[in-house]
Design an enzyme around this catalytic site. Structure first.
Site, PDB file in Angstrom:
ATOM      1  N   HIS A   1       3.429   0.298   3.002  1.00 59.47           N
ATOM      2  CA  HIS A   1       3.754   0.120   1.579  1.00 59.47           C
ATOM      3  C   HIS A   1       4.780   1.135   1.136  1.00 59.47           C
ATOM      4  O   HIS A   1       4.786   2.270   1.605  1.00 59.47           O
ATOM      5  CB  HIS A   1       2.500   0.218   0.702  1.00 59.47           C
ATOM      6  CG  HIS A   1       1.657   1.417   0.963  1.00 59.47           C
ATOM      7  ND1 HIS A   1       0.786   1.503   2.033  1.00 59.47           N
ATOM      8  CD2 HIS A   1       1.553   2.603   0.312  1.00 59.47           C
ATOM      9  CE1 HIS A   1       0.173   2.670   2.019  1.00 59.47           C
ATOM     10  NE2 HIS A   1       0.641   3.369   0.988  1.00 59.47           N
ATOM     11  N   PHE A   2       5.626   0.693   0.224  1.00 63.92           N
ATOM     12  CA  PHE A   2       6.586   1.583  -0.428  1.00 63.92           C
ATOM     13  C   PHE A   2       6.076   1.866  -1.841  1.00 63.92           C
ATOM     14  O   PHE A   2       5.730   0.946  -2.576  1.00 63.92           O
ATOM     15  CB  PHE A   2       7.978   0.931  -0.509  1.00 63.92           C
ATOM     16  CG  PHE A   2       8.736   0.998   0.782  1.00 63.92           C
ATOM     17  CD1 PHE A   2       8.510   0.061   1.786  1.00 63.92           C
ATOM     18  CD2 PHE A   2       9.662   2.000   1.005  1.00 63.92           C
ATOM     19  CE1 PHE A   2       9.198   0.132   2.991  1.00 63.92           C
ATOM     20  CE2 PHE A   2      10.360   2.076   2.204  1.00 63.92           C
ATOM     21  CZ  PHE A   2      10.126   1.141   3.197  1.00 63.92           C
ATOM     22  N   HIS A   3       6.066   3.153  -2.209  1.00 67.37           N
ATOM     23  CA  HIS A   3       5.771   3.557  -3.578  1.00 67.37           C
ATOM     24  C   HIS A   3       7.079   3.542  -4.370  1.00 67.37           C
ATOM     25  O   HIS A   3       8.092   4.072  -3.895  1.00 67.37           O
ATOM     26  CB  HIS A   3       5.220   4.985  -3.606  1.00 67.37           C
ATOM     27  CG  HIS A   3       3.897   5.159  -2.929  1.00 67.37           C
ATOM     28  ND1 HIS A   3       2.702   5.180  -3.614  1.00 67.37           N
ATOM     29  CD2 HIS A   3       3.581   5.334  -1.627  1.00 67.37           C
ATOM     30  CE1 HIS A   3       1.700   5.371  -2.757  1.00 67.37           C
ATOM     31  NE2 HIS A   3       2.209   5.467  -1.538  1.00 67.37           N
TER      32      HIS A   3
END
Ligand code: AMP
Length: 141
Positions: free
Chosen positions: A102-104
């Site tokens: 996941h990318f924040h």
């Protein structure tokens, strides 16, 4: 390490757990972080089962970067922070807590990001209101 099919984001992708969605396409999903570090904190994930960026196919990596770019623009426009910080952790040793890539996307500065944040669940109504703002910005990019 083998991909854990029971991680929380795998369950969200299968519809077994809810999320506050801001965007979805064939290869990716973006939704509000349930414990935001700041208002507007959004996550972007690939649908391909991959624990880290080191495990994912080049095609799925390209798709998740493309969506992250678009979500970053929408978060920037909607939340009007000082800018947008993107980060992505690879492995528990790096601090990754959910073993699905996941990318924040966080409308803040690096200095602000380094401040301690309460690890508490965000108010669902505030999360939904911020999601609406981001969806509105996405539709006007
Ligand atoms: P990381 O530490 O990079 O693995 O980040 C995992 C992120 O997922 C944290 O910011 C959590 O707040 C967030 N998170 C955990 N469970 C959920 C959930 N059910 N829905 C949305 N975000 C979540």
């Amino acid at each position: 390490m083998a991909y854990d099919n029971n991680n929380v984001f795998a369950k969200i992708l299968r519809g077994e757990l809810p999320c506050i969605k801001v965007y979805e396409d064939e290869h990716t999903l973006a939704f509000m972080d349930i414990m935001p570090q700041i208002d507007g904190h959004t996550l972007v994930i690939p649908k391909e089962p991959a624990e880290t960026l080191l495990d994912i196919s080049d095609e799925a990596a390209a798709a998740v970067i493309k969506t992250t770019k678009r979500i970053a623009a929408a978060v920037d426009k909607a939340m009007q922070g000082p800018g947008v910080v993107l980060f992505q952790l690879n492995g528990a040793g790096a601090g990754q807590t959910v073993p699905h890539l996941h990318f924040h996307v966080i409308p803040t500065s690096l200095a602000e990001l380094r401040q301690p944040h309460a690890m508490v669940q965000g108010d669902p109504e505030v999360l939904k209101a911020n999601a609406e703002k981001i969806i509105g910005a996405l539709n006007s990019l």
